[in-house]
Scaffold this active site. Structure first.
Site, PDB file in Angstrom:
ATOM      1  N   GLY A 133      -1.660   2.049   1.576  1.00 32.18           N
ATOM      2  CA  GLY A 133      -0.574   2.796   0.950  1.00 32.18           C
ATOM      3  C   GLY A 133       0.762   2.187   1.318  1.00 32.18           C
ATOM      4  CD  GLU A 250      -1.732  -8.083   1.210  1.00 29.31           C
ATOM      5  OE1 GLU A 250      -2.188  -7.651   0.143  1.00 29.31           O
ATOM      6  OE2 GLU A 250      -0.629  -7.740   1.653  1.00 29.31           O
ATOM      7  CD  GLU A 382       9.421 -13.753  -8.135  1.00 29.01           C
ATOM      8  OE1 GLU A 382       9.244 -14.290  -9.237  1.00 29.01           O
ATOM      9  OE2 GLU A 382       8.610 -12.947  -7.627  1.00 29.01           O
TER      10      GLU A 382
END
Length: 399
Positions: A133, A250, A382
Site C-alpha cells: 500500500g 523492489e 523519470e
C-alpha cells in the site's frame, strides 16, 4: 547465518545442487515459467510437488536464514544454484512474489524477532500472498503527500484512507503499507510502516481493468481497518526510512536481465520467421537487422553490468543506488524488444482474439501493452533518472 564458501566448496556445492535438481525437478516442467504471485491460483500436480520440494529445501529463498525457512546460502552459492537451475530448465516456484522480493527482505532488515518468526516462514514456503500500500490518488511520485492515516487506539491502530495501483490486492493475505501517524509533522517525518491483514471487513479491494486485459492493479479502501500494535515495522513515525528501503529491494529485484525476455525465443529468430532472410541467412530487412542487433547488444551490456554490480556488492547486503540505473535499463530494453516484436509481426501483431492469430501472437500483443506499466511500476522511469543524476552522477538540482 549464510555459509562462507571458497572455490573448492562452491564446486562441491555445484555438484550437490546438480544432483538434487536432477533427482527432484519434474522433467514435465522443463522450460516452464511462473508468473508473479498476483492471481491467487494454487499450483497443482507436478508444479505443486516442485513448489513443496523447493520450500522444504529452503531454496525458494536461498539466502534467507534457515531458521526462517531459507537455504542459508551465501550469495556466491545462490548464484551457483541459479546457474544449475537454468542448466536443467528449472524455475523458482516461490521467488516471484512481493513477499519474497520486497516485504520479506524489509522484515529481515527492520522486523522484531516475533515479526520475523510470524511472517517469514509462510513467505518462504510460498503460502502467503503480500501486496504493498504505497500510492494514493493524490500521492504518486510525491509519495510523501499520502493521507491514509493510522490512529493509535491504545491496543491497536485504526486505519482509514485509500490506496491505488496496488498490485494483487484482491488476492493478497497481507499488505505492507505506509500511513500517516502524525499529521502535525513534516510530511516525510509523520509516516509509519504497518503490516496489515487484508482478511477483515474494513478492507475493500477493487481491481482496475487494464488495457492489456488483465487486472493486476487495484484500488483499496480502508474503513476503520485494524492493525495490531505489534504490526508496526520499524520505529513510529520513521516509516519513510522503511518504505525507501523496501523500494530499494523492489528495484533490485527488477534489474535482472531475465526480465527483458525470460526464456523467450531469440528476437532474430522471430524476425527471420516473419520477415524472411537474405541469401546469406540474415534478417532480410537491413534496417530491422541493425535494430535487432542493437537491442541484443544492449541486453548483453545490461547483463554484464548486472554481473559486475553483483560482484562489487559481495559482502554488502544493502542494495545500492546502482539499482536505479539497472531498473531504468531493463525497462527501456524490454519495452524496445516488445515494440520490435509487434513491428516484426506486422498485421499478425494487431490481434486481440480470434482464430486468425496464433497464441504466441496474442500473447505478444498483451506483453507489449502490459509492458508499458514497467515505466511506472517500482518507481517511474523519470524518478529513476533523477536518482541516477543526483546520487550516481552527482549533478546539481536545476536552478
Amino acid at each position: 547465518m549464510a555459509q562462507t564458501l571458497d572455490e573448492t566448496d562452491l564446486e562441491a556445492f555445484r555438484a550437490e545442487a546438480r544432483a538434487w535438481l536432477e533427482a527432484n525437478f519434474p522433467s514435465s516442467l522443463k522450460g516452464s515459467t511462473v508468473g508473479i504471485q498476483f492471481d491467487g491460483d494454487a499450483p497443482v500436480g507436478d508444479a505443486l510437488t516442485w513448489k513443496q520440494r523447493m520450500a522444504g529445501k529452503g531454496w525458494g529463498v536461498p539466502t534467507w536464514p534457515a531458521e526462517y525457512g531459507g537455504g542459508g546460502l551465501a550469495a556466491p552459492a545462490a548464484r551457483v544454484l541459479q546457474e544449475e537451475m537454468r542448466r536443467v530448465g528449472a524455475y523458482n516456484p516461490i521467488y516471484i512474489s512481493l513477499g519474497v522480493t520486497m516485504v520479506g527482505p524489509t522484515i529481515l532488515d527492520y522486523g522484531t524477532p516475533g515479526q520475523k518468526a510470524r511472517h517469514l516462514p509462510p513467505i518462504a514456503r510460498g503460502e502467503r500472498i503480500w501486496c504493498l500500500g504505497y500510492s494514493e490518488p493524490g500521492a504518486g511520485s510525491d509519495l510523501a503527500s499520502l493521507q491514509s492515516k493510522a490512529e493509535d487506539m491504545g491496543d491497536h491502530w485504526r486505519i482509514n484512507g485509500q490506496k491505488i495501483w496496488t498490485s494483487g490486492a484482491h488476492n493478497a493475505d497481507w499488505m505492507g503499507m505506509i500511513v500517516r501517524t502524525d499529521p502535525s509533522a513534516k510530511k516525510h517525518e509523520g509516516i509509519s510502516f504497518l503490516l496489515l491483514t487484508m482478511r477483515q471487513p474494513g478492507v475493500e479491494a477493487r481491481p482496475i481493468r487494464m488495457i492489456a486485459g488483465a487486472s493486476p492493479f487495484c484500488e483499496v479502501f480502508f474503513t476503520d481497518a485494524r492493525a495490531e500494535k505489534d504490526d508496526l515495522l520499524g520505529t513510529l513515525n520513521d516509516g519513510w526510512s522503511v518504505g525507501k528501503r523496501l523500494l530499494q529491494h523492489e528495484r533490485s529485484s527488477q534489474t535482472g536481465d531475465g526480465l527483458i525476455a525470460p526464456r523467450a525465443e531469440p528476437l532474430e529468430a522471430i524476425a527471420k520467421r516473419y520477415v524472411g532472410t537474405d541469401p546469406e541467412g540474415r534478417i532480410a530487412d537491413p534496417d530491422l537487422r541493425m535494430r535487432v542487433a542493437r537491442n541484443r547488444m544492449q541486453a548483453r551490456a545490461h547483463a554484464l553490468t548486472l554481473a559486475r554490480a553483483n560482484a562489487e556488492s559481495r559482502g554488502n547486503a544493502s542494495p545500492s543506488n546502482a539499482v536505479s540505473m539497472l531498473k531504468a535499463s531493463v525497462t527501456s530494453i524490454g519495452q524496445e524488444r516488445a515494440e520490435l516484436i509487434i513491428e516484426i509481426m506486422g498485421a499478425a501483431g494487431l490481434g486481440w482474439e480470434g482464430w486468425g492469430f496464433s497464441e504466441g501472437e496474442l500473447l505478444a500483443v498483451r506483453a507489449w501493452l502490459g509492458g508499458k506499466a514497467g515505466s511506472i511500476a517500482g518507481g517511474s522511469y523519470e524518478i529513476q533518472q533523477n536518482i541516477i543524476a543526483k546520487r550516481i552522477l552527482g549533478l546539481p538540482d536545476p536552478s
